[in-house]
Write a protein that holds these residues in place. Structure first.
Motif, PDB file in Angstrom:
ATOM      1  N   VAL A   1       3.043  16.161  14.206  1.00  9.04           N
ATOM      2  CA  VAL A   1       3.495  16.409  15.647  1.00  9.04           C
ATOM      3  C   VAL A   1       3.225  15.071  16.430  1.00  9.04           C
ATOM      4  O   VAL A   1       2.227  14.428  16.285  1.00  9.04           O
ATOM      5  N   GLY A   2       4.263  14.490  17.084  1.00  9.45           N
ATOM      6  CA  GLY A   2       4.106  13.154  17.694  1.00  9.45           C
ATOM      7  C   GLY A   2       4.392  12.078  16.910  1.00  9.45           C
ATOM      8  O   GLY A   2       4.720  11.047  17.507  1.00  9.45           O
ATOM      9  N   ARG A   3       4.705  12.288  15.550  1.00  4.15           N
ATOM     10  CA  ARG A   3       4.803  11.034  14.601  1.00  4.15           C
ATOM     11  C   ARG A   3       4.084   9.660  15.103  1.00  4.15           C
ATOM     12  O   ARG A   3       4.494   8.647  15.303  1.00  4.15           O
ATOM     13  N   PRO A   4       2.474   9.943  14.937  1.00  8.44           N
ATOM     14  CA  PRO A   4       1.784   8.767  15.585  1.00  8.44           C
ATOM     15  C   PRO A   4       1.959   7.691  14.527  1.00  8.44           C
ATOM     16  O   PRO A   4       2.233   7.985  13.170  1.00  8.44           O
ATOM     17  N   LEU A   5       1.739   6.277  14.889  1.00 10.59           N
ATOM     18  CA  LEU A   5       1.751   5.148  13.945  1.00 10.59           C
ATOM     19  C   LEU A   5       0.496   5.209  13.188  1.00 10.59           C
ATOM     20  O   LEU A   5      -0.566   5.598  13.569  1.00 10.59           O
ATOM     21  N   THR A   6       0.678   4.875  11.905  1.00  8.90           N
ATOM     22  CA  THR A   6      -0.423   4.498  11.069  1.00  8.90           C
ATOM     23  C   THR A   6      -0.665   2.997  11.170  1.00  8.90           C
ATOM     24  O   THR A   6       0.025   2.176  11.122  1.00  8.90           O
ATOM     25  N   TYR A   7      -1.965   2.705  10.715  1.00 12.75           N
ATOM     26  CA  TYR A   7      -2.641   1.410  10.651  1.00 12.75           C
ATOM     27  C   TYR A   7      -3.094   1.116   9.177  1.00 12.75           C
ATOM     28  O   TYR A   7      -3.873   1.961   8.682  1.00 12.75           O
ATOM     29  N   LYS A   8      -2.875  -0.184   8.444  1.00 11.68           N
ATOM     30  CA  LYS A   8      -3.661  -0.409   7.445  1.00 11.68           C
ATOM     31  C   LYS A   8      -4.200  -1.851   7.671  1.00 11.68           C
ATOM     32  O   LYS A   8      -3.783  -2.579   8.295  1.00 11.68           O
ATOM     33  N   THR A   9      -5.141  -2.331   6.524  1.00 13.78           N
ATOM     34  CA  THR A   9      -5.642  -3.663   6.665  1.00 13.78           C
ATOM     35  C   THR A   9      -4.596  -4.529   5.690  1.00 13.78           C
ATOM     36  O   THR A   9      -3.588  -3.858   5.028  1.00 13.78           O
ATOM     37  N   THR A  10      -4.803  -5.858   6.140  1.00 10.21           N
ATOM     38  CA  THR A  10      -3.805  -6.733   5.784  1.00 10.21           C
ATOM     39  C   THR A  10      -4.372  -7.570   4.625  1.00 10.21           C
ATOM     40  O   THR A  10      -5.593  -7.528   4.234  1.00 10.21           O
ATOM     41  N   LYS A  11      -3.662  -8.513   4.078  1.00 12.42           N
ATOM     42  CA  LYS A  11      -4.186  -9.547   3.102  1.00 12.42           C
ATOM     43  C   LYS A  11      -5.050 -10.498   3.756  1.00 12.42           C
ATOM     44  O   LYS A  11      -6.108 -10.893   3.221  1.00 12.42           O
ATOM     45  N   GLU A  12      -4.699 -10.733   5.127  1.00 12.99           N
ATOM     46  CA  GLU A  12      -5.519 -11.732   5.868  1.00 12.99           C
ATOM     47  C   GLU A  12      -6.936 -10.934   5.955  1.00 12.99           C
ATOM     48  O   GLU A  12      -8.185 -12.011   5.864  1.00 12.99           O
ATOM     49  N   PHE A  13      -6.925  -9.778   6.023  1.00 22.31           N
ATOM     50  CA  PHE A  13      -8.354  -9.082   6.059  1.00 22.31           C
ATOM     51  C   PHE A  13      -9.380  -9.380   4.734  1.00 22.31           C
ATOM     52  O   PHE A  13     -10.476  -9.758   4.833  1.00 22.31           O
ATOM     53  N   LEU A  14      -8.442  -9.239   3.571  1.00 21.45           N
ATOM     54  CA  LEU A  14      -9.198  -9.306   2.598  1.00 21.45           C
ATOM     55  C   LEU A  14      -9.763 -11.111   2.462  1.00 21.45           C
ATOM     56  O   LEU A  14     -10.896 -11.196   2.068  1.00 21.45           O
ATOM     57  N   VAL A  15      -8.912 -11.806   2.886  1.00 19.43           N
ATOM     58  CA  VAL A  15      -9.236 -13.316   3.032  1.00 19.43           C
ATOM     59  C   VAL A  15     -10.462 -13.464   3.979  1.00 19.43           C
ATOM     60  O   VAL A  15     -11.535 -14.343   3.447  1.00 19.43           O
ATOM     61  N   GLN A  16     -10.298 -13.031   5.027  1.00 16.51           N
ATOM     62  CA  GLN A  16     -11.344 -13.384   6.107  1.00 16.51           C
ATOM     63  C   GLN A  16     -12.735 -12.864   5.756  1.00 16.51           C
ATOM     64  O   GLN A  16     -13.759 -13.121   6.173  1.00 16.51           O
ATOM     65  N   PHE A  17     -12.802 -11.769   4.967  1.00 15.85           N
ATOM     66  CA  PHE A  17     -13.973 -11.114   4.654  1.00 15.85           C
ATOM     67  C   PHE A  17     -14.229 -11.327   3.353  1.00 15.85           C
ATOM     68  O   PHE A  17     -15.236 -10.743   2.698  1.00 15.85           O
ATOM     69  N   GLY A  18     -13.486 -12.123   2.415  1.00 14.62           N
ATOM     70  CA  GLY A  18     -13.847 -12.746   1.072  1.00 14.62           C
ATOM     71  C   GLY A  18     -13.716 -11.507   0.233  1.00 14.62           C
ATOM     72  O   GLY A  18     -14.641 -11.507  -0.724  1.00 14.62           O
TER      73      GLY A  18
ATOM     74  N   ALA B   1      -8.545 -11.590  -2.364  1.00 15.24           N
ATOM     75  CA  ALA B   1      -7.008 -11.004  -2.146  1.00 15.24           C
ATOM     76  C   ALA B   1      -6.156 -11.017  -3.210  1.00 15.24           C
ATOM     77  O   ALA B   1      -5.024 -11.327  -3.185  1.00 15.24           O
ATOM     78  N   GLY B   2      -6.844 -10.694  -4.363  1.00 15.81           N
ATOM     79  CA  GLY B   2      -6.048 -10.700  -5.523  1.00 15.81           C
ATOM     80  C   GLY B   2      -5.521 -11.871  -6.281  1.00 15.81           C
ATOM     81  O   GLY B   2      -5.005 -12.005  -7.193  1.00 15.81           O
ATOM     82  N   GLY B   3      -6.196 -13.129  -5.608  1.00 19.93           N
ATOM     83  CA  GLY B   3      -5.777 -14.620  -6.204  1.00 19.93           C
ATOM     84  C   GLY B   3      -7.174 -15.307  -6.268  1.00 19.93           C
ATOM     85  O   GLY B   3      -8.169 -14.957  -6.156  1.00 19.93           O
ATOM     86  N   TYR B   4      -6.760 -16.606  -6.846  1.00 17.80           N
ATOM     87  CA  TYR B   4      -7.922 -17.410  -7.060  1.00 17.80           C
ATOM     88  C   TYR B   4      -7.769 -18.522  -5.939  1.00 17.80           C
ATOM     89  O   TYR B   4      -6.648 -18.986  -5.802  1.00 17.80           O
ATOM     90  N   LYS B   5      -9.096 -18.884  -5.715  1.00 18.46           N
ATOM     91  CA  LYS B   5      -8.997 -19.855  -4.644  1.00 18.46           C
ATOM     92  C   LYS B   5     -10.329 -20.901  -4.644  1.00 18.46           C
ATOM     93  O   LYS B   5     -11.300 -20.245  -4.875  1.00 18.46           O
ATOM     94  N   MET B   6     -10.406 -22.222  -4.349  1.00 17.82           N
ATOM     95  CA  MET B   6     -11.477 -22.934  -4.589  1.00 17.82           C
ATOM     96  C   MET B   6     -12.154 -23.029  -3.100  1.00 17.82           C
ATOM     97  O   MET B   6     -11.476 -23.155  -2.097  1.00 17.82           O
ATOM     98  N   ALA B   7     -13.309 -23.061  -3.086  1.00 17.41           N
ATOM     99  CA  ALA B   7     -14.154 -23.302  -1.847  1.00 17.41           C
ATOM    100  C   ALA B   7     -15.519 -23.766  -2.163  1.00 17.41           C
ATOM    101  O   ALA B   7     -16.067 -23.746  -3.257  1.00 17.41           O
ATOM    102  N   THR B   8     -16.336 -24.317  -0.998  1.00 15.08           N
ATOM    103  CA  THR B   8     -17.676 -24.735  -1.252  1.00 15.08           C
ATOM    104  C   THR B   8     -18.302 -23.173  -1.555  1.00 15.08           C
ATOM    105  O   THR B   8     -17.946 -22.472  -0.662  1.00 15.08           O
TER     106      THR B   8
END
Lengths: 215, 259, 215
Positions: free
Chosen positions: A159-176, A79-86
């Motif tokens: 027409v109808g101005r539907p809502l749009t969706y995007k992925t989050t930072k959490e998505f990046l974190v959860q999927f490494g 997610a654009g950053g550095y993190k330590m893990a096993t």
């Protein structure tokens, strides 16, 4: 011989610098160790008042150091950053000692498919998602919103101005994932599908070649 | 011809999933789908599902109709002369595109699942809490100096502001009209009526304010707004505001009336 | 020369062993990292099914490795067990870093103005604050309440019985005040402003005199 000369000269010329670097690298290691959210090189550079280029270089060195076989930890770019893990390959040994197991994020196949569509087509509306999946049912959207894997991304100007969706930072974190660019392109999947049959028969080979490459 | 789905009835998430499964299991070239055969197998599946009381969604029915439509289009002979002028697209093309697109996203979903498997085997043990406990709250980006300086500015501003001092003991309606004139000289936007009343220190002041408001509304110097029913009542300067205070006569007349 | 020979011989003789050692050391690193309580060599040996001597030797190697200057982490023997932690000499840097990570609260100008009025005029009602500031809008009161810089201080005994506000202990802490009496009076502040001007002009002087003093 030339290399040796260079090596002999180096310590005297840059001893101060390398000791300062070692000191800084130690601090970076400690910082990456303690943080829970992936930290960007920029955040770190700003907080400890060092030029970003230097911090980036040292972080890369740190990543390379921990990537070595004898380290069970790794410093990952997520997610654009550095993190330590096993490291994932030691999961069996580590699992015995992990007290607070993070609850596994179990997603149904429809949810994963919907997530995949959003990841590749963002910002995307519910009708567009359903079109690709060929199924009605926006129920999984709520699940994904609840798990903070996706977020609303404004309305589309149709027409109808539907809502749009995007992925989050959490998505990046959860999927490494380092960032969205790290996702393979859709075209690659197509080629992968075509290659699959060819590869299946060839798969035995690299496994045999591996030790030879090490030696 | 035996259907690949004879022995067990799988659950499919949608018609595209079912079609892809039929095509891939029989190693059919997706760019040249034998539409009659696939349509028959598709309809067989739907029938079996109905026999077993498995409810299929409306998309399955819609896809069945699409398949039959494509089949009939492929059976119809084309005018070779027309084809030269306006070559027709393969009637299967749109379906094939959708199937391929769907398959790509299925692979993407699988890739995501694999990434999750890796993530579940990775653990982190951040120790930031140890360092955070010592200084809980983030500091303010303001110093005492800023605070005092700000107060001084506020007081300076208050000093230079033309404030109409209303003596609470013998305040009158004309006093309040002048007071309101002062307020709305500075405020062009709506002002909360409640705020205005809350500023008054006595019952008499409130009554006078109320009567003053009525007078100014009557003169169309001020207007009342209420965005929501039962919501806050706001006061707004109207076009008649300047006119009402232009000559002294209107005010003088009101003053006369209350004295 | 002898060393070189040994180095050349070693890989072939003990490649398997050293690679296995590296693997095991990696697992130890991951385990020591993940556990919060110090683990004894015995506990680790039992859990991963390895002889205790080997585990002890490898743990010692791990301790020695992290003791190096370029590492900000250390593996310490505590209460008969091993535990990973940041090195004490980097605590200051890490603490400063964490502090910088949580950005200081910024107050908007209206919020600061309101806070200043409350500080000097407490207990004070919203209408009074608005009167002094000459501005409508009490939205910032909520912000200040949320940040625990002000608190409610009972109702004022006038028509409408409006709520009054006062500053909190948190306010004193944030501004480094012992008590409210320490708040500078406006008069003091004005004098301070006058002093500042004098100081500024005085400051130039030493710079001019300096060369003379040197001579």
């Amino acid at each position: 011989m030339q290399e040796m000369d260079a090596a002999q000269l180096a310590p005297q010329l840059s001893e101060d610098r390398s000791s300062e670097d070692a000191q800084l690298q130690a601090i970076l290691e400690a910082i990456v160790y303690i943080t829970d959210e992936p930290l960007t090189a920029q955040q770190i550079a700003a907080a400890i008042g060092q030029p970003i280029d230097k911090i980036k270089r040292l972080l890369d060195q740190l990543v390379a150091e921990f990537a070595k076989l004898e380290h069970g930890l790794s410093i990952r770019e997520i997610a654009g950053g550095y993190k330590m893990a096993t490291k994932a390959e030691h999961h069996e040994a580590v699992r015995a000692f992990v007290k607070k197991l993070t609850p596994p994020l179990k997603l149904s196949l429809p949810a994963l498919e919907t997530l995949a569509v959003i990841a590749y087509k963002q910002p995307v509306t519910t009708p567009e998602i359903m079109d690709i999946r060929g199924v009605q049912g926006a129920g999984v959207i709520k699940t994904l919103l609840d798990r903070k894997l996706i977020a609303e991304a404004g309305r589309k100007d149709v027409v109808g101005r539907p809502l749009t969706y995007k992925t989050t930072k959490e998505f990046l974190v959860q999927f490494g994932l380092k960032d969205l660019k790290e996702l393979p392109t859709l075209k690659e999947f197509e080629e992968l599908g075509r290659l699959e049959l060819v590869e299946e028969s060839a798969q035995a080979e690299p496994a045999v070649e591996h030790p030879a490459a090490d030696a | 011809m035996s259907s690949p789905l004879n022995f067990h009835l799988e659950q499919y998430d949608g018609p595209l999933d079912l079609l892809l499964d039929l095509i891939r299991k029989q190693e059919i070239n997706i760019y040249d789908i034998p539409i009659a055969r696939i349509t028959q197998q598709y309809l067989e599946y739907m029938q079996k599902a109905a026999e077993m009381d498995i409810e299929l969604s409306a998309e399955f029915v819609y896809m069945a109709a699409t398949l039959i439509h494509i089949k009939s289009r492929m059976l119809l002979p084309r005018d070779p002369e027309l084809d030269k002028l306006l070559p027709e697209e393969d009637p299967r093309q749109e379906l094939v595109d959708r199937l391929l697109e769907h398959e790509r996203f299925k692979s993407a979903a699988e890739m995501l699942q694999q990434k999750r498997v890796v993530e579940e085997a990775v653990w982190s043990n951040p120790q930031i809490a140890q360092f955070r406990a010592e200084d809980d709250d983030p500091g303010l980006a303001v110093t005492l100096f800023d605070l005092v300086k700000t107060f001084q500015t506020v007081m300076e501003r208050a000093k230079h502001r033309p404030v109409y001092e209303v003596d609470t003991e013998d305040v009158s309606v004309p006093d309040m009209i002048r007071y309101l004139r002062n307020v709305f000289d500075q405020e062009s936007g709506p002002v909360s009526a409640r705020d205005l009343f809350e500023r008054q220190r006595s019952r008499r002041a409130m009554i006078c304010l109320f009567l003053a408001l009525l007078e100014l509304v009557k003169l169309q110097a001020l207007g009342l707004t209420q965005p929501d029913s039962f919501g806050e009542i706001g006061l707004k300067r109207l076009k008649g505001f300047e006119a009402a205070f232009a000559g002294g006569e209107t005010l003088a007349a009101i003053e006369q009336g209350y004295n």
